[in-house]
Design a protein around this motif. Structure first.
Motif, PDB file in Angstrom:
ATOM      1  N   TYR A  70       0.812  -1.214   0.000  1.00 24.44           N
ATOM      2  CA  TYR A  70       0.000   0.000   0.000  1.00 24.44           C
ATOM      3  C   TYR A  70       0.847   1.267   0.000  1.00 24.44           C
ATOM      4  O   TYR A  70       0.346   2.333  -0.295  1.00 24.44           O
ATOM      5  CB  TYR A  70      -0.964  -0.005   1.189  1.00 24.44           C
ATOM      6  N   LYS A  81      -7.107   7.162   1.431  1.00 20.21           N
ATOM      7  CA  LYS A  81      -7.041   5.832   0.828  1.00 20.21           C
ATOM      8  C   LYS A  81      -6.859   5.945  -0.686  1.00 20.21           C
ATOM      9  O   LYS A  81      -5.993   5.283  -1.268  1.00 20.21           O
ATOM     10  CB  LYS A  81      -8.302   5.038   1.152  1.00 20.21           C
ATOM     11  N   SER A 114      -1.097  -3.604  -5.286  1.00 20.95           N
ATOM     12  CA  SER A 114      -2.274  -4.089  -4.569  1.00 20.95           C
ATOM     13  C   SER A 114      -3.390  -4.287  -5.579  1.00 20.95           C
ATOM     14  O   SER A 114      -3.292  -3.831  -6.726  1.00 20.95           O
ATOM     15  CB  SER A 114      -2.703  -3.125  -3.460  1.00 20.95           C
TER      16      SER A 114
END
Length: 186
Positions: free
Chosen positions: A33, A95, A156
């Motif tokens: 991430y 995010k 990811s």
């Protein structure tokens, strides 16, 4: 158990011990991430690696229904800004920005037109072709993920579809018959 052994354990063969690099590659594959725009290879090499995996991964009846669009640079940033906008702030900006921080994104699709053509041609198997298309796409995602990791690239796998489908198609002129399955920022 997720895997049943119906014969001798695989590890007992000498071939496995000396030649199976895929196990080590799969062990290195995990979600990263904290990605950034600095790739261990050039953008052209990353794109070529993804293209090669698309060519190599098999599927039922050799249908070749998988499609991948890879976006880099400004298009990659536009993708993630657009995903944030489509969700109207319901997905935290932090995010989305963690994916935008990467150098590129591979967008995985399957071509519904290809699947339907095979359903018509092989009517006895018609119900299976969408399943097989998704299975092949999953294999492709794993192959690309593993290959990028072997190249030193963190990856990811995200699933913001179907909420973003129409936006992605309009941003990148993706044919309507392409069904978005996953997004792979790296």
């Amino acid at each position: 158990p997720r895997c049943l052994s119906l014969s001798l354990p695989f590890r007992q063969t000498s071939y496995y011990e000396k030649d199976m690099g895929i196990i080590q590659s799969l062990e290195k594959r995990r979600s990263y991430y904290n990605i950034n725009k600095n790739l261990q290879v050039s953008v052209a090499e990353a794109g070529a690696l993804i293209k090669k995996e698309v060519e190599l991964v098999p599927d039922a009846f050799n249908m070749k229904s998988a499609r991948v669009a890879t976006v880099f640079g400004e298009k990659h940033d536009l993708l993630w800004d657009s995903i944030y906008e489509v969700f109207g702030g319901k997905v935290p900006r932090e995010k989305i920005d963690s994916f935008k921080a990467g150098a590129g994104t591979a967008l995985f699709f399957y071509d519904e037109k290809t699947v339907k053509a095979l359903q018509e041609k092989f009517a006895s198997y018609a119900a299976n072709f969408p399943v097989w298309a998704n299975q092949a796409n999953g294999m492709l995602q794993l192959a690309v993920w593993t290959a990028l990791r072997e190249a030193g690239i963190g990856v990811s796998l995200q699933h913001y579809n179907s909420v973003i489908d129409e936006k992605v198609k309009s941003l990148f002129s993706v044919p309507q018959e392409y069904v978005l399955i996953a997004q792979m920022p790296f």
